[in-house]
Scaffold this motif. Structure first.
Motif, mmCIF file in Angstrom:
data_model
loop_
_atom_site.group_PDB
_atom_site.id
_atom_site.type_symbol
_atom_site.label_atom_id
_atom_site.label_comp_id
_atom_site.label_asym_id
_atom_site.label_seq_id
_atom_site.Cartn_x
_atom_site.Cartn_y
_atom_site.Cartn_z
ATOM 1 N N GLU A 42 -2.527 -3.021 12.906
ATOM 2 C CA GLU A 42 -4.303 -2.938 12.525
ATOM 3 C C GLU A 42 -4.474 -2.055 13.588
ATOM 4 O O GLU A 42 -5.561 -1.187 13.580
ATOM 5 N N THR A 43 -3.564 -1.614 14.785
ATOM 6 C CA THR A 43 -4.232 -0.573 15.425
ATOM 7 C C THR A 43 -4.136 0.738 14.907
ATOM 8 O O THR A 43 -4.544 1.760 15.444
ATOM 9 N N ASP A 44 -3.379 1.012 13.870
ATOM 10 C CA ASP A 44 -3.414 2.113 12.866
ATOM 11 C C ASP A 44 -4.853 2.459 12.373
ATOM 12 O O ASP A 44 -5.542 1.813 11.724
ATOM 13 N N GLY A 45 -5.490 3.653 12.805
ATOM 14 C CA GLY A 45 -6.666 3.950 12.117
ATOM 15 C C GLY A 45 -6.905 4.099 10.620
ATOM 16 O O GLY A 45 -7.872 3.947 10.316
ATOM 17 N N ARG A 46 -5.518 4.224 10.070
ATOM 18 C CA ARG A 46 -5.601 4.282 8.502
ATOM 19 C C ARG A 46 -4.935 2.988 7.857
ATOM 20 O O ARG A 46 -4.336 2.977 7.074
ATOM 21 N N PHE A 47 -5.070 1.744 8.590
ATOM 22 C CA PHE A 47 -4.739 0.437 8.424
ATOM 23 C C PHE A 47 -4.811 0.231 6.950
ATOM 24 O O PHE A 47 -3.994 0.033 5.898
ATOM 25 N N HIS A 48 -5.864 0.226 6.272
ATOM 26 C CA HIS A 48 -6.409 -0.239 4.942
ATOM 27 C C HIS A 48 -5.880 1.034 3.767
ATOM 28 O O HIS A 48 -5.409 0.892 3.063
ATOM 29 N N SER A 49 -6.191 2.413 4.614
ATOM 30 C CA SER A 49 -5.710 3.434 3.510
ATOM 31 C C SER A 49 -4.422 3.234 3.135
ATOM 32 O O SER A 49 -3.879 3.728 2.153
ATOM 33 N N ASN A 50 -3.479 3.148 4.414
ATOM 34 C CA ASN A 50 -1.923 3.069 4.183
ATOM 35 C C ASN A 50 -1.598 2.121 3.008
ATOM 36 O O ASN A 50 -0.706 2.655 2.186
ATOM 37 N N TRP A 51 -2.057 0.929 2.939
ATOM 38 C CA TRP A 51 -1.943 0.177 1.938
ATOM 39 C C TRP A 51 -2.567 0.218 0.624
ATOM 40 O O TRP A 51 -1.569 0.346 -0.445
ATOM 41 N N LEU A 52 -3.534 0.956 0.627
ATOM 42 C CA LEU A 52 -4.164 1.342 -0.669
ATOM 43 C C LEU A 52 -3.340 2.541 -1.322
ATOM 44 O O LEU A 52 -3.159 2.763 -2.524
ATOM 45 N N ASN A 53 -2.991 3.516 -0.493
ATOM 46 C CA ASN A 53 -2.122 4.532 -0.901
ATOM 47 C C ASN A 53 -0.851 4.077 -1.492
ATOM 48 O O ASN A 53 -0.490 4.180 -2.582
ATOM 49 N N MET A 54 -0.194 2.992 -0.822
ATOM 50 C CA MET A 54 1.056 2.507 -1.426
ATOM 51 C C MET A 54 0.962 1.734 -2.666
ATOM 52 O O MET A 54 1.593 2.128 -3.612
ATOM 53 N N MET A 55 -0.060 1.093 -2.823
ATOM 54 C CA MET A 55 -0.541 0.325 -4.064
ATOM 55 C C MET A 55 -1.008 1.313 -5.334
ATOM 56 O O MET A 55 -0.655 1.176 -6.394
ATOM 57 N N LYS A 95 -3.588 12.547 -2.595
ATOM 58 C CA LYS A 95 -2.491 12.781 -2.304
ATOM 59 C C LYS A 95 -1.403 11.281 -3.076
ATOM 60 O O LYS A 95 -0.492 11.964 -3.857
ATOM 61 N N ALA A 96 -1.940 10.429 -2.923
ATOM 62 C CA ALA A 96 -1.140 9.107 -3.712
ATOM 63 C C ALA A 96 -1.302 9.116 -5.252
ATOM 64 O O ALA A 96 -0.193 9.159 -5.783
ATOM 65 N N LYS A 97 -2.411 9.779 -5.708
ATOM 66 C CA LYS A 97 -2.480 10.037 -7.189
ATOM 67 C C LYS A 97 -1.574 11.121 -7.455
ATOM 68 O O LYS A 97 -0.693 11.065 -8.757
ATOM 69 N N ARG A 98 -1.308 12.222 -6.829
ATOM 70 C CA ARG A 98 -0.395 13.251 -7.313
ATOM 71 C C ARG A 98 0.922 12.757 -7.184
ATOM 72 O O ARG A 98 1.925 13.205 -7.824
ATOM 73 N N PHE A 112 -15.096 4.732 -5.153
ATOM 74 C CA PHE A 112 -14.183 3.957 -3.971
ATOM 75 C C PHE A 112 -13.497 5.036 -3.439
ATOM 76 O O PHE A 112 -12.119 5.648 -4.188
ATOM 77 N N ARG A 113 -13.275 5.482 -2.390
ATOM 78 C CA ARG A 113 -12.562 6.552 -1.633
ATOM 79 C C ARG A 113 -12.049 6.170 -0.174
ATOM 80 O O ARG A 113 -12.486 5.061 0.300
ATOM 81 N N TRP A 114 -10.712 6.776 -0.131
ATOM 82 C CA TRP A 114 -10.079 6.246 1.168
ATOM 83 C C TRP A 114 -9.202 7.390 1.362
ATOM 84 O O TRP A 114 -8.985 8.256 0.721
ATOM 85 N N PHE A 115 -8.904 7.649 2.593
ATOM 86 C CA PHE A 115 -7.959 8.682 3.198
ATOM 87 C C PHE A 115 -6.696 8.788 2.353
ATOM 88 O O PHE A 115 -5.972 7.760 2.484
ATOM 89 N N GLY A 116 -6.295 9.825 1.832
ATOM 90 C CA GLY A 116 -4.932 10.102 1.148
ATOM 91 C C GLY A 116 -5.095 9.731 -0.249
ATOM 92 O O GLY A 116 -3.936 9.831 -0.725
#
Length: 655
Positions: A156-169, A60-63, A53-57
């Motif tokens: 949703e217009t952000d190309g990293r819409f789901h990635s942003n949320w996943l990084n936060m969580m 960095k979120a783990k670090r 399971f991979r996504w952008f960022g």
């Protein structure tokens, strides 16, 4: 700087890996990535050939999760309520930084986590995690902004819409897992927008084997805004820290979903074992035997069932005279064992908890509990209300909250799935209006428990056009605090109304207030000097070195002359693994220095912030090497520092 930062999880994880598999490291102590790949995949499988399971960022979120923070917490006495009689905490601040600060002192201390994070609907926000110490929107002159912090939106217009949320969580769940006890559990509210992503994310953080349930919660719906399908449910995703160690939750009766009535202490046995194969004739039923009948008389009878040889007199739910019964349910052997056990529950051959009582019909009836590994929790949650019910409760309290709060009954339901043990800690780091605090306070009043809560809420600014802002609540955290203050006021008012004389004596009053209250802390900049020096490219190396030394001297002087003693002690203790319930006691045996004994119930240390440590003090400490000590680095000359390190070893800490 290491001594004034929160715990460095990256460093610890590498050290643990080196202890387990030293062959993966080079002679210089560096991790050899090639050797690690051989362990993971001897056949050198390409990235495209394995499931991941991979996504952008993500990296960095783990670090970010395991990178220390230089922030700290300060006590806010003015907004605290009954702080001397309670260990509950409400922390105002960005939750990832707060979790890092809690991660050392509260590591594996939390029994249950409940969070209600942003659902990522396109209209709500996602934390940006860009909370560095120079960001004026969040930090302002070492204090939190009074007007509240404007969070970043995620469209949703952000190309990293789901990635942003996943990084936060991702970063928050990684560090939150470190806080859970081995038998702990986490509940996460979510809807269809990110449910599928959250499930995969939690599988990675907690492990697929620790998945417990995906509850479907029947809400009160939002019919007006739904055209094609009327969506009236959300989810609560549940993972254990270690599934094998999470005990089966208490029994829930799905037919009576009414808050505290959801849980039954027993399930009645529906298998009747009565007749010639299981006769219980001649069994003496002793005085004090429990009864469903509160008061009354069961007349002796031989011509109808059950058979008694004499009248059975019952008062206050217990038998007042010894009788002999000649028929009933269950087995004679079990009944006799129950009586021999002073009418305390016993285990049958199948491991089910069993007790007996006189039923409403006068029969001696077996009541079967659940097996120790058995649960009667159902994953469809009905009758607990929804945001509309939750908002109506806030309305009755005179509060305004513009979000979608969770109902108190729902949170109480989830919290009661945890086997109660002593001083269990419950954590909510997306606290919103503060429902979790109210749930804990009410549960403790209902069952006499001593649960503690820690709630964390970002000082998110309320909309200036909102009713909450007009009512004086500039930040959501203001509502969190005020709600739980009113919860306490209501409980105290109820106690006074029931037994007004209890509050006439000071000692009794303190007992009545025990556990009711909370301490408020705020996330702020570190008290320690921050390195903001940059060399001047137009100056020589010698000139820049001289400027750097001057800068360091000024910063050290600033620390000693300008710090708030209480705030600095709090920061030092937090970053040395102390919980926030610590106490300070001045040590009178030290005449030349002001030294305190800090203790949080688990750890203790001496701490001194004087700018000079007297010879007399050093001599005392050399003779009492069982003590731990924290002092200012500049309070020691070379000789004193060497002596203390020599005699005290790792128990000595200078910063």
């Amino acid at each position: 700087m290491e001594k004034v930062q929160s715990h460095d999880w990256n460093k610890e994880r590498l050290e643990q890996l080196k202890q387990l598999m030293p062959d993966l490291f080079t002679d210089e102590g560096k991790l050899n990535l090639n050797e690690l790949k051989k362990v993971i995949d001897p056949e050198s499988v390409n990235d495209t050939e394995r499931y991941e399971f991979r996504w952008f960022g993500k990296s960095k979120a783990k670090r970010e999760a395991f990178t220390p923070t230089n922030a700290t917490l300060v006590y806010d006495e003015g907004r605290s309520v009954n702080p001397n009689n309670s260990e509950n905490l409400i922390i105002e601040g960005e939750n990832l930084q707060v979790l890092k600060l809690l991660s050392n002192g509260y590591r594996e201390q939390v029994k249950c986590i409940y969070i209600d994070p942003p659902y990522n609907t396109g209209k709500d926000f996602v934390y940006s995690d860009n909370f560095d110490q120079n960001r004026k929107e969040y930090w302002e002159d070492a204090e939190m902004t009074e007007e509240g912090f404007k969070v970043d939106t995620n469209t949703e217009t952000d190309g990293r819409f789901h990635s942003n949320w996943l990084n936060m969580m991702y970063s928050r769940l990684l560090i939150a897992r470190q806080l859970l006890k081995e038998d702990g559990v986490i509940f996460i509210s979510i809807d269809d927008n990110e449910m599928h992503h959250l499930r995969k994310l939690c599988d990675e953080v907690f492990g697929e084997e620790n998945f417990m349930a995906q509850f479907s919660w029947r809400t009160d719906g939002n019919f007006d805004n739904q055209a094609k399908f009327k969506n009236v449910h959300e989810y609560i995703l549940t993972y254990a820290k270690i599934a094998e160690k999470f005990p089966a939750p208490p029994i829930i009766d799905p037919s009576t979903p009414e808050g505290s009535k959801l849980f039954l202490s027993e399930i009645r046995n529906t298998i009747v074992k009565n007749g010639p194969k299981n006769p219980i004739s001649g069994v003496k039923i002793p005085i004090g035997f429990p009864s469903l009948i509160k008061d009354g008389v069961i007349e002796k009878r031989t011509d109808s069932w059950p058979h008694y040889k004499e009248n059975a007199v019952i008062k206050n739910g217990h038998l007042t005279n010894e009788v002999i019964v000649e028929s009933g349910w269950s087995s004679k052997e079990l009944l006799e064992r129950y009586i021999e056990n002073n009418c305390e529950p016993i285990l049958d051959s199948k491991g089910q908890e069993t007790k007996f009582e006189i039923s409403n019909t006068g029969a001696i009836e077996a009541v079967k509990g659940r097996k120790s590994e058995q649960s009667h929790v159902i994953t469809v949650l009905n009758g607990l209300g929804g945001p509309q019910k939750a908002s109506s409760i806030l309305d009755k309290m005179g509060l305004i909250f513009d979000g979608y709060p969770k109902p108190v009954d729902l949170i109480k339901y989830l919290f009661q799935m945890n086997t109660l043990e002593g001083n269990d800690i419950f954590l909510d780091f997306f606290s919103g209006s503060g429902t979790a605090g109210q749930a804990i306070a009410e549960l403790n009043q209902e069952d006499g428990g001593n649960r503690k809560y820690i709630m964390v809420q970002l000082p998110e600014a309320t909309d200036e056009k909102s009713e909450a802002f007009k009512a004086g609540y500039k930040k959501i955290s203001d509502i969190t605090i005020e709600r739980n203050k009113r919860v306490i006021d209501n409980i105290v008012a109820g106690k006074k109304k029931e037994t007004p004389d209890l509050f006439t004596k000071e000692e009794t009053k303190k007992e009545q207030l025990k556990g009711l209250g909370f301490k408020v802390f705020k996330l702020v900049k570190s008290n320690f000097p921050r390195v903001e020096y940059a060399p001047d490219p137009e100056k020589s190396d010698e000139e820049n070195v001289a400027l750097l030394k001057k800068y360091i001297t000024e910063k050290e002087a600033q620390l000693v002359s300008a710090f708030n003693r209480e705030e600095l002690i709090t920061e030092i203790l937090i970053k040395n693994g102390f919980k926030l319930n610590y106490t300070l006691e001045k040590q009178e045996q030290f005449k030349q220095n002001e030294i305190f004994l800090a203790s949080d119930g688990d750890k203790q240390t001496l701490i001194c912030l004087d700018v000079s440590l007297a010879d007399e003090t050093v001599s005392y400490l050399q003779d009492h090497t069982d003590l731990k000590l924290i002092v200012l680095e500049r309070a020691l000359d070379t000789t004193k520092k060497w002596n203390l390190k020599h005699y005290m070893g790792d128990k000595f800490n200078a910063f």
